[in-house]
Scaffold this motif. Sequence first.
Motif, PDB file in Angstrom:
ATOM      1  N   UNK A 155      15.244  72.925  48.559  1.00  0.00           N
ATOM      2  CA  UNK A 155      14.695  72.418  47.300  1.00  0.00           C
ATOM      3  C   UNK A 155      15.814  71.822  46.460  1.00  0.00           C
ATOM      4  N   UNK A 156      16.985  72.465  46.504  1.00  0.00           N
ATOM      5  CA  UNK A 156      18.102  71.943  45.714  1.00  0.00           C
ATOM      6  C   UNK A 156      18.515  70.561  46.223  1.00  0.00           C
ATOM      7  N   UNK A 157      18.448  70.356  47.542  1.00  0.00           N
ATOM      8  CA  UNK A 157      18.769  69.024  48.064  1.00  0.00           C
ATOM      9  C   UNK A 157      17.815  67.982  47.481  1.00  0.00           C
ATOM     10  N   UNK A 158      16.508  68.272  47.544  1.00  0.00           N
ATOM     11  CA  UNK A 158      15.538  67.271  47.080  1.00  0.00           C
ATOM     12  C   UNK A 158      15.630  67.087  45.566  1.00  0.00           C
ATOM     13  N   UNK A 159      15.869  68.187  44.847  1.00  0.00           N
ATOM     14  CA  UNK A 159      16.032  68.054  43.392  1.00  0.00           C
ATOM     15  C   UNK A 159      17.283  67.241  43.075  1.00  0.00           C
ATOM     16  N   UNK A 160      18.348  67.476  43.851  1.00  0.00           N
ATOM     17  CA  UNK A 160      19.574  66.710  43.641  1.00  0.00           C
ATOM     18  C   UNK A 160      19.345  65.237  43.893  1.00  0.00           C
ATOM     19  N   UNK A 161      18.545  64.947  44.935  1.00  0.00           N
ATOM     20  CA  UNK A 161      18.240  63.547  45.241  1.00  0.00           C
ATOM     21  C   UNK A 161      17.461  62.916  44.075  1.00  0.00           C
ATOM     22  N   UNK A 222      15.068  68.361  32.292  1.00  0.00           N
ATOM     23  CA  UNK A 222      14.128  69.049  33.169  1.00  0.00           C
ATOM     24  C   UNK A 222      14.730  69.364  34.541  1.00  0.00           C
ATOM     25  N   UNK A 223      15.196  68.323  35.231  1.00  0.00           N
ATOM     26  CA  UNK A 223      15.678  68.552  36.603  1.00  0.00           C
ATOM     27  C   UNK A 223      16.962  69.395  36.611  1.00  0.00           C
ATOM     28  N   UNK A 224      17.963  69.087  35.755  1.00  0.00           N
ATOM     29  CA  UNK A 224      19.148  69.957  35.775  1.00  0.00           C
ATOM     30  C   UNK A 224      18.812  71.394  35.414  1.00  0.00           C
ATOM     31  N   UNK A 225      17.825  71.570  34.525  1.00  0.00           N
ATOM     32  CA  UNK A 225      17.403  72.931  34.175  1.00  0.00           C
ATOM     33  C   UNK A 225      16.886  73.663  35.398  1.00  0.00           C
ATOM     34  N   UNK A 226      16.038  72.961  36.156  1.00  0.00           N
ATOM     35  CA  UNK A 226      15.478  73.603  37.351  1.00  0.00           C
ATOM     36  C   UNK A 226      16.591  73.850  38.373  1.00  0.00           C
ATOM     37  N   UNK A 227      17.474  72.858  38.529  1.00  0.00           N
ATOM     38  CA  UNK A 227      18.577  73.025  39.486  1.00  0.00           C
ATOM     39  C   UNK A 227      19.432  74.233  39.097  1.00  0.00           C
ATOM     40  N   UNK A 228      19.745  74.326  37.816  1.00  0.00           N
ATOM     41  CA  UNK A 228      20.576  75.435  37.343  1.00  0.00           C
ATOM     42  C   UNK A 228      19.893  76.772  37.622  1.00  0.00           C
ATOM     43  N   UNK A 229      18.597  76.833  37.312  1.00  0.00           N
ATOM     44  CA  UNK A 229      17.860  78.076  37.545  1.00  0.00           C
ATOM     45  C   UNK A 229      17.875  78.428  39.034  1.00  0.00           C
ATOM     46  N   UNK A 230      17.655  77.419  39.876  1.00  0.00           N
ATOM     47  CA  UNK A 230      17.627  77.698  41.318  1.00  0.00           C
ATOM     48  C   UNK A 230      19.009  78.097  41.836  1.00  0.00           C
ATOM     49  N   UNK A 231      20.059  77.483  41.263  1.00  0.00           N
ATOM     50  CA  UNK A 231      21.413  77.865  41.684  1.00  0.00           C
ATOM     51  C   UNK A 231      21.661  79.333  41.333  1.00  0.00           C
ATOM     52  N   UNK A 232      21.200  79.736  40.138  1.00  0.00           N
ATOM     53  CA  UNK A 232      21.381  81.130  39.735  1.00  0.00           C
ATOM     54  C   UNK A 232      20.678  82.055  40.722  1.00  0.00           C
ATOM     55  N   UNK A 233      19.438  81.711  41.079  1.00  0.00           N
ATOM     56  CA  UNK A 233      18.702  82.541  42.033  1.00  0.00           C
ATOM     57  C   UNK A 233      19.407  82.512  43.396  1.00  0.00           C
ATOM     58  N   UNK A 234      19.846  81.329  43.803  1.00  0.00           N
ATOM     59  CA  UNK A 234      20.504  81.125  45.102  1.00  0.00           C
ATOM     60  C   UNK A 234      21.713  82.052  45.223  1.00  0.00           C
ATOM     61  N   UNK A 235      22.567  82.030  44.205  1.00  0.00           N
ATOM     62  CA  UNK A 235      23.777  82.847  44.247  1.00  0.00           C
ATOM     63  C   UNK A 235      23.433  84.316  44.035  1.00  0.00           C
TER      64      UNK A 235
END
Lengths: 548, 376
Positions: A155-161, A222-235
């Motif tokens: 998901x992070x890949x697609x959000x990053x894209x 919006x997107x960086x917020x989601x990315x940040x949240x997912x990174x937190x969960x990821x780590x």
Amino acid sequence: MTPAKTNRRRRLDLAKVPEATAQGIDERFQVATPLRRVFNKVFPDHWSFMLGEIALYSFITLLLTGTFLALFFDPSMAETTYDGSYAPLRGIEMSKAYETSLNISFDVRGGLIMRQMHHWAALLFMAAIVIHMFRIFFTGAFRKPRELNWIIGLSLFWLGLTEGFAGYSLPDDALSGTGLRIADAIVLSIPLVGSWVATSLFGGEFPATEILPRLYILHVFLVPGIILALIVVHIGLVVKQKHTQWPGPGRTNHNVVGIRMFPGFAAKGGGFFMIVFGVIALLGGLLQINPIWLFGPYKTAVVSAGSQPDWYVMFLDGSTRLMPAWDIHIPLGDGYTIPAIFWPTLVLPGLLTVLPMLYPFIEARLRRDKQAHHLLQRPRDVPARTALGAMAIGFYLVLVLSGANDVIAEAFDISLNATTWAGRIGILLVPPIAYYLTYRICLGLQQHDREVLVHGVETGIIRRLPDGRFMEVHQPLAPADAHGHGALDYAGAPVPKKMNRLGAIAPAVRGFFFPIEKPATPALPPAATPVSPAVPPQQLEDAGTQQH
Amino acid sequence: MTTVHTHDADAGGGASGVENFDVNDASLNRFDLVREGARRDGVEIVHYAPRFPAPGTKAEKRVERSIALLLTLSGLLGFGFVAAYIWWPFHYEAGANPSKLYTPLLGLGLGGSLFLLGAAIILWAKKLLPDEIAVQDRHDGASPRDEQALTGATMLNLVDETGIRRRPLLKAAFLLPAGALGLAAVAPLVGALIKNPNSPEPILLNTGWNPKNNNGNKVRLTREDGTPIRPEDVSVGGQMTVFPGIPHGATNVWADSPVLLIQLREADAQRLRGSIALAMANDPESRPVEGMWGNFVAYSKICTHAGCPASLYEQQTNRLLCPCHQSQFLITDQAKPIFGPATRRLPMLPLELEDGLFVAKSDFLEAIGPAYWERP
């Protein structure tokens, strides 16, 4: 003396401040135990584990540089006349978005390096994600219990894209607009609702005046917020589930062997952050990227040859170029169309999202594997998976190269149409060939590991027998049986294949211009070197007895 | 610290250690406490040794000096960055001048400083921090069965407490506000964004060439600066990008309107006329596409594939190439797509001459640009 008096007389004892502060904090938050757990958490060490870190550090750099840019950027599409420092564009009509992007490049102190660092960091972010994903896939790190983290990573890949595409669109230069024009065509191609969705997103017929402000809020909030949240969960999940490790001495499925988080791991991580940040700053300062002032403002009638998206979108550009001209017409009523562009730009990414996300479950089902796995696998040991991965990379590379087929055609003086056909045929042929070759290579490597375990390491010493035959002397890795065959089992760890891995050759003398230490003596005297069955090094014995 | 701490992992570990360990025992050194703390966290420090057992050796000094050098250089480069940021001229000026070095200098200063700092920290960690191997238990797998049972019961009880299962009336009634508020959450987004592509007018079908955008008069072909075009302005075999002669006709407001006006060579024009005649003969029902004036023809510049300008004109082969995805259109065959992903011809703009100036006879006879579901 009354207590009050004592208090008044107490002097500030600097030496006691840390202890008193710590005491005060613990009284309030009771952190002694959890804090020590954090300090003592063990991380395994391997170079391939730092790929994800690059993505994380690039993201932090993106947040920092992006915040700076946002202070000076205005995503408005209102027309204005440029009157900034860059003379060639003075007097030209353009949008506020393009004007402020130019201002950041020319009139904001240090704005250009921030813009270029932001762009380079975005490219690095996506590259690190992709390479990190390869590492996870080829070593089987996505297996139970880490399926969810694999899905989050994808998901992070697609959000990053998405985030990257939105950012690429914001400066409103000729490349931005061309990208948006294609995005509009892609949205239009959605069956049934395409024209409604496109008109609603753009707020009218392309380009209208709404899309940049809308992409802007997506891009900065919006997107960086989601990315940040997912990174937190990821780590967080990596911490909770603990990192995987390579098989090796003392390493089992039930422990983690490495160094404690503090100070060793944290210092290496912090240092590496500085290095990633530094490399991005060097790139941003020294290597020009996206010189928007050369492209000019976006005008629908203007495009230049060699228009390429950022590298991480190129595979979709490639798939669009390779797609044959196959519109589907539905002869109902007035007639309806599913445009050809729908398949390579929406269906393909959909498949590329869903299939990899399901892969951990598919593989577990096929292998009837319900175990949790914390030991990584060497790619050669799982030939089918490795070959599938090579197949996917082959598929991906054909698409990426096809995304640049016009550049390739020009650079190598090949017919443009030939490169398109090469891509169309390649996309069908390359993946199966990659699968077959990779599978065979894996089997060969496996076989060689077994061979070394049984017969020993090649010494490079050729011995001539009395009857005139020549034979090479092998160094067994363990006491041999009557046939001269070693008794070691393969344990999933690398097998030493050179004599200096066994300590037969002394380590190199240290020091750049002159030796800073006395050369170490070889483990074995040269004369005695590899001929007799040597005592196996300790780590081999350990590896040999560790089953997982 | 000169002591070499080594410790063999004892398989048992044992809870007894926790009770026997006295934190206040004066004979314990600090590392004993560290090791005990780690042990209580499930971490066994099995190997722990200083990198330089004998302090002050030549090799150790050398590492120290290297790190100090890296830190010094990093600091100097950092100051260099700040100095360049403040004092180096940064405003863009044409030609070769110091301002061109502004960004590279910032990059060298900042990047070099950060890189060397990182290198120093890593060197420190790798060369000076004690060599260590620690082993931590994973405690993987599910929670104990008891825990699962207790939590499961708590969760199920939670449902029972609400009594939702034996109160079907409430269950049904609850669905109402849930559904309503769900819709209410979506409504503002969809409601505010949604835009009908066909009302008040079909915007995907209307371009700047429609006479109604010009008070009912036929629209002139103009250059980007608004000047009209006479036949003699385009050379034989030449082409020109033209825009509708209406207000803002050459801007992105009329992004669907740019047109490529081409004067064909006589033989090519004959070929195109033949192609048009053949199409009309094969399908008399087809809408008339004859829009040539003399040897002039005008095609929409917006690619029917993805909307880029299909504007690379190959004069010798009579092809138009779209640089985005390499679709190629044959001008002498009504801009039929002959290579690449495009599926449809570039629409032809019917041409006419009025007072010696080019005008569009009418709007395009079909939708220009990329295809969509209900495209007529």
